[in-house]
Design a protein around this motif. Sequence first.
Motif, mmCIF file in Angstrom:
data_model
loop_
_atom_site.group_PDB
_atom_site.id
_atom_site.type_symbol
_atom_site.label_atom_id
_atom_site.label_comp_id
_atom_site.label_asym_id
_atom_site.label_seq_id
_atom_site.Cartn_x
_atom_site.Cartn_y
_atom_site.Cartn_z
ATOM 1 N N SER A 86 -14.911 -3.122 -8.458
ATOM 2 C CA SER A 86 -14.454 -1.736 -8.358
ATOM 3 C C SER A 86 -15.464 -0.826 -9.059
ATOM 4 O O SER A 86 -16.281 -1.277 -9.858
ATOM 5 N N LEU B 3 -6.446 -7.700 1.684
ATOM 6 C CA LEU B 3 -7.106 -6.698 0.858
ATOM 7 C C LEU B 3 -8.273 -6.061 1.603
ATOM 8 O O LEU B 3 -8.480 -4.844 1.539
ATOM 9 N N ILE C 206 -6.645 -0.047 -7.212
ATOM 10 C CA ILE C 206 -6.270 -1.445 -6.998
ATOM 11 C C ILE C 206 -5.592 -1.932 -8.268
ATOM 12 O O ILE C 206 -6.112 -1.766 -9.368
ATOM 13 N N THR D 281 0.844 -1.188 0.000
ATOM 14 C CA THR D 281 0.000 0.000 0.000
ATOM 15 C C THR D 281 0.885 1.245 0.000
ATOM 16 O O THR D 281 1.970 1.253 0.581
#
Length: 260
Positions: A120, A36, A54, A8
């Motif tokens: 997403s 995640l 992502i 991240t």
Amino acid sequence: MDYQNILTAFNNGITTITINRPTKLNALNKATIEELHKAFDAADKDADTKVIFITGSGEKAFVAGADISEFANFDVSNGGQLAAKGQELLFDFVENLSTPVIAVVNGFALGGGLELAMASHFRIASTNAKMGLPEVSLGVIPGYGGTQRLPQLVGKGRAMEMVMTAGMIDANTAKDYGLVNHVVELEELMPLAEKIAGKIMRNSSVAISKAITAVNANFKDGVNGYETEIKEFGNCFGTEDFKEGTTAFLEKRKANFPGK
């Protein structure tokens, strides 16, 4: 937080979550799904994060599917639990986040990888990307929302063909189908994502979160999307962002949204 399977990073209002299992072409396993979930949850709760990316590590794969070795010996009960838990922790969770999530598809997005991209809020892809749901070639069906989200995005007929043939489509075909919004060369992919994120971040994060809720409502059984839109529209009037946005418009200046 230290992660074993993902990376991240935060920069200028954007949290980028990178699945980092290059030797497995970033395949999803139980541990990765759990990491995640934690990363998405943390980013969504971070007031400084306005957009989440992502993506996958390397130049070959976004996510090349699920880690088949983890469930090859499952029975009916285990299989059902696998799908239910995965959707709860990751796929449904991502779809309903209040922070915009952009899938930056930089290679193969197969099986669970395509399902993650579809969960997403929208997708952009590099020219080398290939997408598909190959599950029926393994004797199962897509279990992380693929049979539901793919028809919503590309239509029933195209979705049926993709699922039944277990085949892959290239990035330009995915764009023609409406599965991805933009296709660019790999080196242009992240700059494009950042450009789009910049446009998003100029607007009210509160209003965007309410728009996500309203749009998603149209795809949920038993929910009247128009009623949800009316409710969320009304709720906007009680926010500081609404006061700032309308005041800035009337004063002919750029809005400085507080995100409240």
